[in-house]
Motif scaffolding. Structure first.
Motif, PDB file in Angstrom:
ATOM      1  N   GLY A  28       0.333   8.756   1.533  1.00 25.69           N
ATOM      2  CA  GLY A  28       0.582  10.115   0.865  1.00 25.69           C
ATOM      3  C   GLY A  28       1.846  10.826   1.643  1.00 25.69           C
ATOM      4  N   GLU A  60      -8.832   0.967   1.393  1.00 22.11           N
ATOM      5  CA  GLU A  60     -10.197   1.514   0.330  1.00 22.11           C
ATOM      6  C   GLU A  60     -11.137   0.471   0.887  1.00 22.11           C
ATOM      7  OE1 GLU A  60      -7.357   0.574  -1.398  1.00 22.11           O
ATOM      8  OE2 GLU A  60      -6.545   2.570  -1.605  1.00 22.11           O
ATOM      9  N   ASN A  90      -3.218  15.038   3.747  1.00 22.35           N
ATOM     10  CA  ASN A  90      -4.042  15.656   2.590  1.00 22.35           C
ATOM     11  C   ASN A  90      -3.618  15.257   1.300  1.00 22.35           C
ATOM     12  OD1 ASN A  90      -5.750  16.945   4.551  1.00 22.35           O
ATOM     13  ND2 ASN A  90      -4.421  18.705   4.512  1.00 22.35           N
ATOM     14  N   ALA A  91      -2.281  14.691   1.057  1.00 21.47           N
ATOM     15  CA  ALA A  91      -1.947  14.328  -0.115  1.00 21.47           C
ATOM     16  C   ALA A  91      -2.296  12.808  -0.550  1.00 21.47           C
ATOM     17  CB  ALA A  91      -0.277  14.486  -0.032  1.00 21.47           C
ATOM     18  N   ALA A  92      -2.574  12.957  -1.979  1.00 18.86           N
ATOM     19  CA  ALA A  92      -2.871  11.743  -2.440  1.00 18.86           C
ATOM     20  C   ALA A  92      -1.788  10.744  -2.648  1.00 18.86           C
ATOM     21  CB  ALA A  92      -3.670  11.925  -3.843  1.00 18.86           C
ATOM     22  N   PRO A  93      -1.852   9.331  -2.483  1.00 23.62           N
ATOM     23  CA  PRO A  93      -0.788   8.478  -2.756  1.00 23.62           C
ATOM     24  C   PRO A  93      -0.569   8.369  -4.314  1.00 23.62           C
ATOM     25  CG  PRO A  93      -2.524   7.250  -1.678  1.00 23.62           C
ATOM     26  CD  PRO A  93      -2.964   8.933  -2.005  1.00 23.62           C
ATOM     27  N   ASP A  94       0.694   7.824  -4.477  1.00 29.51           N
ATOM     28  CA  ASP A  94       1.318   8.150  -5.866  1.00 29.51           C
ATOM     29  C   ASP A  94       1.226   6.614  -6.169  1.00 29.51           C
ATOM     30  OD1 ASP A  94       2.367   8.439  -8.439  1.00 29.51           O
ATOM     31  OD2 ASP A  94       4.360   8.641  -7.517  1.00 29.51           O
ATOM     32  N   GLN A 135     -12.215   1.860   4.577  1.00 30.53           N
ATOM     33  CA  GLN A 135     -12.941   3.283   4.429  1.00 30.53           C
ATOM     34  C   GLN A 135     -14.511   2.911   4.002  1.00 30.53           C
ATOM     35  OE1 GLN A 135     -11.966   6.157   5.453  1.00 30.53           O
ATOM     36  NE2 GLN A 135     -14.028   6.658   5.138  1.00 30.53           N
ATOM     37  N   THR A 140       0.868  -1.220  -0.080  1.00 25.73           N
ATOM     38  CA  THR A 140       0.010  -0.040   0.101  1.00 25.73           C
ATOM     39  C   THR A 140       0.955   1.095   0.096  1.00 25.73           C
ATOM     40  OG1 THR A 140      -1.759   0.976   0.940  1.00 25.73           O
ATOM     41  CG2 THR A 140      -0.325  -0.185   2.419  1.00 25.73           C
TER      42      THR A 140
END
Length: 162
Positions: free
Chosen positions: A56, A104, A60-64, A107, A53
């Motif tokens: 980020g 995911e 607040n940063a989206a993972p790459d 969540q 997995t």
């Protein structure tokens, strides 16, 4: 076919070796936020699937995910040789990297639970001050003594009345 317990031990060892190699030996900055979550080995011990997995850089940063996948693909050979050195098995398993969907899924489950909590709260709100439909006491009440004797006479027939 290998023993399933041996396959589990090998899978656990592979996940430890790959995680350690990513952290200490592979110098790709795209792998800084990659976490190895699990590994599975086939019954013949020839193929290993490593689950990962990506976090980020901040909350607040989206993972790459695409960058991490590309970095793992480019480091596959180095990681496989590290696995071969660290396990000492006759045939070093091929490594396949798969993005883990557990965060995911967790969540999504949390969202569904929150939706259920809100529905329960709405039902509880509507239930306050509500009254039951029908009579206040829906159960039969015991009959009085003379009603029971009249009913017993009817069941006995005309011979017993005389």
């Amino acid at each position: 076919m290998a023993d399933p317990a041996r396959a589990r031990k090998l899978a656990k060892r592979i996940s430890q070796i790959v995680a350690s190699a990513i952290e200490h030996e592979v110098k790709d900055p795209r792998l800084n936020y990659v976490t190895i979550t699990d590994a599975k080995v086939t019954a013949d011990l020839h193929d290993a699937t490593v689950y990962y997995t990506v976090l980020g850089e901040s909350l607040n940063a989206a993972p790459d995910f695409p960058g991490a996948a590309a970095a793992l693909e480019s480091a596959r050979g180095v990681l496989r040789s590290k696995v071969g050195q660290g396990t000492g098995v006759r045939f070093t398993p091929t490594l396949t990297f798969v993005a883990d969907t557990i965060p995911e899924d967790a969540q999504r489950i949390e969202d569904l639970l929150e939706k259920a909590r809100q529905a329960d709260a709405e039902v509880a709100r509507r239930a306050t001050g509500a009254q039951h439909a029908g009579e206040p006491d829906p159960y039969r009440v015991p009959r009085e003594e003379n009603e029971e004797s009249d009913e017993a006479d009817e069941l006995a027939g005309p011979e017993s009345r005389a």
